[in-house]
Scaffold this motif. Structure first.
Motif, PDB file in Angstrom:
ATOM      1  N   LYS A   1      27.413 -40.739  50.619  1.00 27.76           N
ATOM      2  CA  LYS A   1      28.339 -40.052  50.114  1.00 27.76           C
ATOM      3  C   LYS A   1      28.288 -38.869  50.399  1.00 27.76           C
ATOM      4  N   PHE A   2      29.868 -38.640  51.253  1.00 22.06           N
ATOM      5  CA  PHE A   2      30.268 -36.660  51.394  1.00 22.06           C
ATOM      6  C   PHE A   2      31.578 -36.898  50.498  1.00 22.06           C
ATOM      7  N   ASP A   3      32.103 -35.137  50.739  1.00 19.31           N
ATOM      8  CA  ASP A   3      32.652 -35.346  49.868  1.00 19.31           C
ATOM      9  C   ASP A   3      34.351 -35.394  50.334  1.00 19.31           C
ATOM     10  N   ASP A   4      34.108 -35.432  51.903  1.00 26.00           N
ATOM     11  CA  ASP A   4      35.273 -36.333  52.805  1.00 26.00           C
ATOM     12  C   ASP A   4      35.035 -37.492  52.221  1.00 26.00           C
ATOM     13  N   GLY A   5      34.699 -38.312  51.742  1.00 26.20           N
ATOM     14  CA  GLY A   5      34.578 -39.761  51.575  1.00 26.20           C
ATOM     15  C   GLY A   5      34.538 -40.503  52.819  1.00 26.20           C
ATOM     16  N   THR A   6      32.736 -40.071  53.107  1.00 25.22           N
ATOM     17  CA  THR A   6      32.370 -40.584  54.596  1.00 25.22           C
ATOM     18  C   THR A   6      31.213 -40.415  54.004  1.00 25.22           C
TER      19      THR A   6
END
Length: 145
Positions: free
Chosen positions: A18-23
Motif C-alpha cells: 500500500k502506497f502513500d497515495d492510496g494505491t
C-alpha cells in the motif's frame, strides 16, 4: 504455523503493498510461477534459515525442522522513499512425519507447550506408517529442556 514434511513443505508469503497515495497492489507474485511481478520491490530473510529458509526474491519458505520458538521472516522494501521499510511475520514450524518416521508434539502452535524440567505431561506421537498396519509400539522418550 507451517507444517509438513522436512525439506519438502513450502509456503509462499503473500504480502500486499500500500502506497502513500492510496494505491494498493494485492498481487505481487505470479500465481503460476511464484515469481515476483515487480522484481526488487521486496526481499525476504529468515532469522533461522536452518529451521525455515526463505527465497530472498520469491518469499517461498521451506520447512527444515521443528522449532520451539516462532520463526521470524522479515519482508523489506529496500527502494522505499525515505529508506528501507521492514515488516516482520512470526510463525511456528512443525514437521509432519515422513514415510516410516515419527514426530512428537502438536501440529499447530508450539510443538511442545512451555514445559519445564520435572513436569509430567502427555505429548502427541504421530506416526507415518505408509498406510501399513502397526502392531505394537513401545516408546520411551527423553529430552533436554
Amino acid at each position: 504455523t507451517i507444517y509438513g514434511i522436512k525439506d519438502k513443505k513450502t509456503e509462499q508469503i503473500v504480502p500486499t503493498a500500500k502506497f502513500d497515495d492510496g494505491t494498493e497492489l494485492e498481487t505481487l507474485f505470479s500465481e503460476a510461477t511464484g515469481d515476483p511481478l515487480y522484481p526488487g520491490l521486496l526481499t525476504f530473510t529468515s532469522n533461522t534459515p536452518e529451521v525455515a529458509s526463505v527465497n530472498n526474491a520469491k518469499g517461498t519458505v521451506t520447512l527444515h525442522k521443528n522449532y520451539a520458538q516462532q520463526v521470524k521472516v522479515t519482508i523489506s522494501a529496500p527502494e522505499a522513499v525515505g529508506g528501507t521499510l521492514n515488516k516482520t511475520i512470526l510463525f511456528w514450524c512443525n514437521l509432519d512425519p515422513d514415510v516410516t518416521d515419527v514426530d512428537l508434539g502438536d501440529r499447530t502452535g508450539p510443538p511442545l507447550q512451555g514445559y519445564k524440567a520435572g513436569d509430567t505431561f502427555e505429548v502427541k506421537l504421530r506416526v507415518n506408517s505408509a498406510n501399513k498396519f502397526i502392531g505394537l509400539v513401545k516408546t520411551k522418550i527423553f529430552f533436554q529442556t
